[in-house]
Write a protein that holds these residues in place. Structure first.
Motif, mmCIF file in Angstrom:
data_model
loop_
_atom_site.group_PDB
_atom_site.id
_atom_site.type_symbol
_atom_site.label_atom_id
_atom_site.label_comp_id
_atom_site.label_asym_id
_atom_site.label_seq_id
_atom_site.Cartn_x
_atom_site.Cartn_y
_atom_site.Cartn_z
ATOM 1 N N GLY A 610 -9.782 21.215 -7.220
ATOM 2 C CA GLY A 610 -8.339 21.276 -7.303
ATOM 3 C C GLY A 610 -7.640 21.084 -5.976
ATOM 4 O O GLY A 610 -6.410 21.160 -5.896
ATOM 5 N N ASN A 611 -8.402 20.826 -4.903
ATOM 6 C CA ASN A 611 -7.793 20.601 -3.601
ATOM 7 C C ASN A 611 -7.234 19.184 -3.499
ATOM 8 O O ASN A 611 -7.696 18.267 -4.176
ATOM 9 C CB ASN A 611 -8.820 20.827 -2.484
ATOM 10 N N VAL A 612 -6.277 19.012 -2.606
ATOM 11 C CA VAL A 612 -5.597 17.730 -2.469
ATOM 12 C C VAL A 612 -6.521 16.695 -1.829
ATOM 13 O O VAL A 612 -7.176 16.960 -0.821
ATOM 14 C CB VAL A 612 -4.321 17.891 -1.617
ATOM 15 N N VAL A 613 -6.565 15.493 -2.434
ATOM 16 C CA VAL A 613 -7.323 14.367 -1.899
ATOM 17 C C VAL A 613 -6.373 13.336 -1.292
ATOM 18 O O VAL A 613 -6.662 12.741 -0.257
ATOM 19 C CB VAL A 613 -8.182 13.709 -3.002
ATOM 20 N N ILE A 614 -5.246 13.113 -1.945
ATOM 21 C CA ILE A 614 -4.283 12.103 -1.500
ATOM 22 C C ILE A 614 -2.912 12.748 -1.345
ATOM 23 O O ILE A 614 -2.465 13.498 -2.215
ATOM 24 C CB ILE A 614 -4.196 10.943 -2.521
ATOM 25 N N VAL A 615 -2.253 12.440 -0.241
ATOM 26 C CA VAL A 615 -0.879 12.868 -0.011
ATOM 27 C C VAL A 615 -0.005 11.617 0.056
ATOM 28 O O VAL A 615 -0.292 10.695 0.820
ATOM 29 C CB VAL A 615 -0.746 13.673 1.297
ATOM 30 N N ARG A 616 1.025 11.606 -0.760
ATOM 31 C CA ARG A 616 1.948 10.470 -0.793
ATOM 32 C C ARG A 616 3.255 10.862 -0.116
ATOM 33 O O ARG A 616 3.881 11.852 -0.460
ATOM 34 C CB ARG A 616 2.212 10.050 -2.240
ATOM 35 N N LEU A 617 3.672 10.068 0.852
ATOM 36 C CA LEU A 617 4.939 10.276 1.534
ATOM 37 C C LEU A 617 5.858 9.109 1.181
ATOM 38 O O LEU A 617 5.624 7.963 1.603
ATOM 39 C CB LEU A 617 4.730 10.353 3.048
ATOM 40 N N ARG A 618 6.874 9.398 0.384
ATOM 41 C CA ARG A 618 7.812 8.348 0.003
ATOM 42 C C ARG A 618 8.697 7.987 1.207
ATOM 43 O O ARG A 618 8.771 8.719 2.195
ATOM 44 C CB ARG A 618 8.684 8.830 -1.159
ATOM 45 N N GLU A 619 9.387 6.866 1.075
ATOM 46 C CA GLU A 619 10.270 6.429 2.157
ATOM 47 C C GLU A 619 11.311 7.503 2.448
ATOM 48 O O GLU A 619 11.631 7.793 3.611
ATOM 49 C CB GLU A 619 10.955 5.115 1.772
ATOM 50 N N ASN A 620 11.826 8.125 1.389
ATOM 51 C CA ASN A 620 12.829 9.169 1.577
ATOM 52 C C ASN A 620 12.251 10.375 2.311
ATOM 53 O O ASN A 620 12.923 11.006 3.125
ATOM 54 C CB ASN A 620 13.391 9.585 0.215
ATOM 55 N N ASP A 621 10.979 10.693 2.014
ATOM 56 C CA ASP A 621 10.326 11.798 2.707
ATOM 57 C C ASP A 621 10.191 11.502 4.198
ATOM 58 O O ASP A 621 10.390 12.384 5.047
ATOM 59 C CB ASP A 621 8.941 12.053 2.103
ATOM 60 N N LEU A 622 9.829 10.279 4.512
ATOM 61 C CA LEU A 622 9.672 9.901 5.914
ATOM 62 C C LEU A 622 11.017 9.968 6.642
ATOM 63 O O LEU A 622 11.087 10.400 7.805
ATOM 64 C CB LEU A 622 9.077 8.499 6.008
ATOM 65 N N ARG A 623 12.068 9.551 5.978
ATOM 66 C CA ARG A 623 13.394 9.616 6.601
ATOM 67 C C ARG A 623 13.770 11.064 6.906
ATOM 68 O O ARG A 623 14.339 11.368 7.959
ATOM 69 C CB ARG A 623 14.440 8.971 5.676
ATOM 70 N N LYS A 624 13.442 11.966 5.980
ATOM 71 C CA LYS A 624 13.748 13.374 6.209
ATOM 72 C C LYS A 624 12.918 13.939 7.361
ATOM 73 O O LYS A 624 13.415 14.739 8.162
ATOM 74 C CB LYS A 624 13.484 14.185 4.943
#
Length: 630
Positions: A610-624
Motif C-alpha cells: 500500500g506504499n506509494v510507488v508513483i507520485v504525480r505532480l500536475r502543472e498546477n501543483d508545480l506552480r503552487k
C-alpha cells in the motif's frame, strides 16, 4: 444452613490435583522436574495417545528407598525443604510435595525404583490409594508409568484440546527444560517416534540444534553479562530470524522455565529498532541468581515467580543483548528512526468507485495518515489497506472538506467511454472493470532522468516521480502471484535433493500444512526424524533457493490462522523483496520496459503493502510549489 463436614482424602486429593495437573503436559513437567532433582544425567519420556493413555518417565537418578514410597505419594511430603528458611532458599525445581500425590489421584500409577541396592521396588497406585508393593529387579533410578489419565474425573477431559495440541504442549515443555539443562541427555518419544533427543554434553548451541534445528542454531549469537546479583548467559537469534509470537523466548531462572512479561520485554528492548513490528526473536535466556532473591512459591505450577531487583535484571538483559548484537555488527542503522520521514503533505490520486457516483477529493491537510517513503530494506509484509471513504456529492454538506474538482467533467466522460470487455479479450491478466480507470490513468511516460532510486518522467506538462525499486518489486510481486494463482506451477529439478531439518515443534506444524504448501509449488516429503526432502522447486523462486524455501516455510510457521488468506500474498511479496536488489542504476532500455510494464498493472501507484510507488505532480501543483500564482 448446610452441615459443615471435612472432605474425604480422595476428594481433597482430586481438588488439589486440579491445581497442578491440568493436562498431560503437566504430568510430564512434574515427573521430569522430579527426575532432574534426583540428579539424573539421562532421562527418557515415552507417551501414547497424547499422554492420556500412557506416560512413562525413566531416569538414572538417586531413586526412592522402598520404605519411603508411601511418603512420596503423600501430599505435602518432600525431601527438598525442611523449614521456613528453606522455603525462601529453594534450589530445586520441585519442593511442594504435591506432584506424585496429585498425579496418582487422577490416574493409575506404577513406580519401579532402585536407590542403589541389589534389587528395587515396584508399587501401584490408583485414585490416590496404594494397591500393591513388591520387590522387583530394577537398575538404579526410577521409572514411573502413568496410565488412564483423568479416568476418574471425566469432566476434565472435555477441557482438553485436540491430540495434536496436547502433543505440542508436551513437546514445548520438554524443549524448555532441555534448554535449561543442556548437561542432561533427554529423549522424548511419541508412540515409538523420536520427537527430541539431546546429547547431554553441556553445549547449549547443540541443544538448541536438537530443539529448533541446525539451521536456526547456526544463526544464534552467544551473550554473557553479570553484576553483583545476577549472571545472564544464553543465545539470541540474529534480527533477521524471528517468529510472529513471543513463545520462542525461553527465560530460565536457576534452570526453572518461567513466564515473565517484563523480562521478555527486556529481551525485545535489547534489539532496539532491529525488529519489525509484531516480530519476535528466538532466545534462550539463562539467569543465575541467589535463591534468596526469588520467591518461587507464588503459583501452584511454579510458572511465575516473584523477583527482587527485577528492574535491575531487566536492564542487565537489555544491555547484554544490545552489546552482543553490536559486537557482531548485525544491528541495522537506526538513525532514520530519530527523525520523522513522513511527508507533510500527500498528493493523493483520485480513485473512482464505478458502483457509486462519488469520488474522494479530501484535501491533503485533512488526510488522517501519511505513508513513509519506501526504503529498499523495508520488510514487504502485507497489510490490509483501509477502504476509501466515499461521499455522495449530490448531498449538500455544511463543511468545506469535499469539493468537486475542475477535472470532474473530464473524469466522468472518461468513465463513460470505457468499453466493456469482449470475450476474445478475456485472459489471465485481465483487469477488472473497477480497476480499468486506475490502469489507464497512468499515461505513456517519457523518461527525462533518474537517480539510483527514482525515475523522473513526464507526460504533457505533468511530472512523474517513480520509485524504481518499489516499482520493480511490484511487478515481481504481480508475476509471482499470477504463477501461484494459476495452479500450474512449473518445476525445476534439483541435481542434489535439498534436506531440510527442523525442530520437532516446527516439523509438526509444517507437516500439518503440507497440502497448503503444495499449492505454492513446494512438494515436501518426510525424510527421517524431523526432516523433509525437497526434490524440485517452483520456477518462480530465484536467487538462493534454500534460503528462499526456508523463508517461505517460516511464513507458514508464523502465519496467523485468522488471516491465512493473505499468506500467499505475503509469500509473493517477500520473495519479490528478496529477488529484486535495492538501489541500482537502470539502463535506458530497462527504464523504458519498466514504465511500459507499469501501465499493465491494475494499480501502478501503490505496491503490495500500500506504499506509494508513483507520485504525480500536475502543472498546477508545480506552480503552487514555486509560488507562481502569488
Amino acid at each position: 444452613m448446610a452441615q459443615i463436614h471435612e472432605l474425604s482424602v480422595n476428594l481433597s486429593n482430586q481438588i488439589a490435583a486440579g491445581e497442578v495437573i491440568e493436562r498431560p503436559a503437566s504430568v510430564v513437567k512434574e515427573l521430569l522436574e522430579n527426575a532432574i532433582d534426583a540428579k539424573s544425567t539421562r532421562i527418557r519420556i515415552d507417551f501414547i495417545d497424547a499422554g492420556l493413555k500412557q506416560i512413562i518417565v525413566q531416569d538414572n537418578g538417586t531413586g526412592i528407598p522402598s520404605d519411603q514410597i508411601d511418603l512420596a505419594f503423600t501430599r505435602h511430603a518432600t525431601s527438598k525443604i525442611s523449614n521456613e528458611h528453606d522455603l525462601f532458599n529453594v534450589g530445586t525445581l520441585g519442593f511442594r510435595g504435591e506432584a506424585l500425590a496429585s498425579i496418582a489421584a487422577v490416574s493409575h500409577v506404577e513406580i519401579l525404583t532402585n536407590s542403589g541396592g541389589a534389587s528395587g521396588t515396584r508399587a501401584e497406585f490408583a485414585a490416590g490409594v496404594k494397591k500393591a508393593q513388591e520387590e522387583a529387579a530394577a537398575t538404579k533410578g526410577t521409572q514411573i508409568t502413568v496410565k488412564d489419565l483423568f479416568y476418574n474425573t471425566p469432566a476434565r477431559l472435555k477441557y482438553l484440546r485436540s491430540p495434536r495440541t496436547e502433543i505440542m504442549k508436551i513437546v514445548d515443555i520438554v524443549n524448555r527444560i532441555a534448554l535449561g539443562y543442556p548437561d542432561i541427555a533427554l529423549t522424548l518419544m511419541n508412540e515409538g517416534r523420536v520427537l527430541l533427543r539431546t546429547a547431554g554434553n553441556g553445549n547449549l548451541q547443540q541443544t538448541v540444534s536438537s530443539v529448533y534445528g541446525r539451521s536456526i542454531a547456526e544463526k544464534m549469537l552467544p551473550f554473557k553479562s553479570s553484576d553483583n546479583d545476577f549472571e545472564v548467559t544464553g543465545l539470541i537469534s540474529k534480527p533477521g530470524l524471528t517468529r510472529s509470537i513471543r513463545n520462542f523466548i525461553s527465560i530460565l531462572l536457576n534452570g526453572r522455565y518461567i513466564n515473565n512479561f517484563q523480562l521478555a520485554t527486556a529481551v525485545m528492548d535489547g534489539y532496539g529498532t532491529n525488529l519489525a513490528a509484531k516480530h519476535y526473536p528466538i532466545a534462550v535466556i539463562k539467569i543465575k541468581v541467589d535463591p534468596l532473591l526469588v520467591d518461587v512459591n507464588v503459583h501452584p505450577t511454579k510458572k511465575e515467580v516473584r523477583l527482587s531487583k527485577e528492574t535491575e535484571l531487566s536492564r542487565l538483559i537489555t544491555n547484554a543483548i544490545s552489546s552482543a548484537l553490536l559486537a557482531k555488527d548485525v544491528q541495522a542503522d537506526a538513525i532514520g528512526n530519530l527523525t520523522n520521514t513522513k511527508e507533510e503533505t500527500r498528493m493523493d490520486q483520485l480513485k473512482f468507485n464505478l458502483n457509486k457516483n462519488v469520488v474522494e477529493t479530501k484535501r491533503p491537510d485533512q488526510a488522517e495518515n501519511t505513508r513513509d517513503e519506501v526504503h529498499e530494506t523495508e520488510p514487504a509484509a502485507i497489510e490490509s489497506v483501509a477502504p476509501s471513504k466515499y461521499v455522495d456529492l449530490n448531498i449538500p454538506r455544511e463543511d468545506d472538506r469535499y469539493l468537486v474538482t475542475k477535472t470532474w467533467p473530464e473524469n466522468v466522460n472518461q468513465q463513460v467511454q470505457l468499453t466493456p470487455f469482449s470475450h476474445s479479450d478475456l485472459h489471465e491478466d485481465v483487469i477488472s472493470t473497477g480497476d480499468e480507470l486506475l490502469a489507464s490513468s497512468l499515461p505513456e511516460l517519457s523518461l527525462v532522468g533518474q537517480t539510483n532510486t527514482y525515475l523522473i518522467a513526464v507526460s504533457g506538462e505533468d511530472l512523474y516521480l517513480i520509485d524504481q525499486v518499489a516499482a520493480r518489486r511490484l511487478l515481481a510481486f504481480k508475476k509471482i502471484s499470477r504463477e501461484i494463482a494459476g495452479q500450474k506451477i512449473n518445476q525445476q529439478g534439483l541435481l542434489t535433493p535439498m534436506i531440510l531439518e527442523f525442530g520437532s515443534l516446527d516439523f509438526i506444524q509444517i507437516k500439518d500444512q503440507l497440502e497448503e504448501i503444495k499449492q505454492i509449488g513446494l512438494f515436501l516429503e518426510e525424510f527421517g526424524q524431523d526432516t523433509f526432502i525437497l526434490r524440485s522447486y517452483p520456477t518462480w523462486l530465484e536467487g538462493d533457493i534454500e534460503h528462499s524455501v526456508r523463508a517461505i516455510l517460516d511464513s507458514y510457521l508464523n502465519v496467523d490462522q485468522t488471516d491465512s488468506a493473505n499468506l500467499i500474498k505475503r509469500i509473493a511479496s517477500e520473495q519479490a523483496q528478496r529477488i529484486v536488489p535495492g538501489k541500482k542504476k537502470l539502463s535506458s532500455a530497462e527504464c523504458g520496459d519498466l514504465l511500459t510494464n507499469l501501465r499493465q498493472v491494475n494499480d501502478p501507484y501503490h505496491d503490495a503493502k500500500g506504499n506509494v510507488v508513483i507520485v504525480r505532480l500536475r502543472e498546477n501543483d508545480l506552480r503552487k510549489m514555486f509560488k507562481k500564482d502569488e
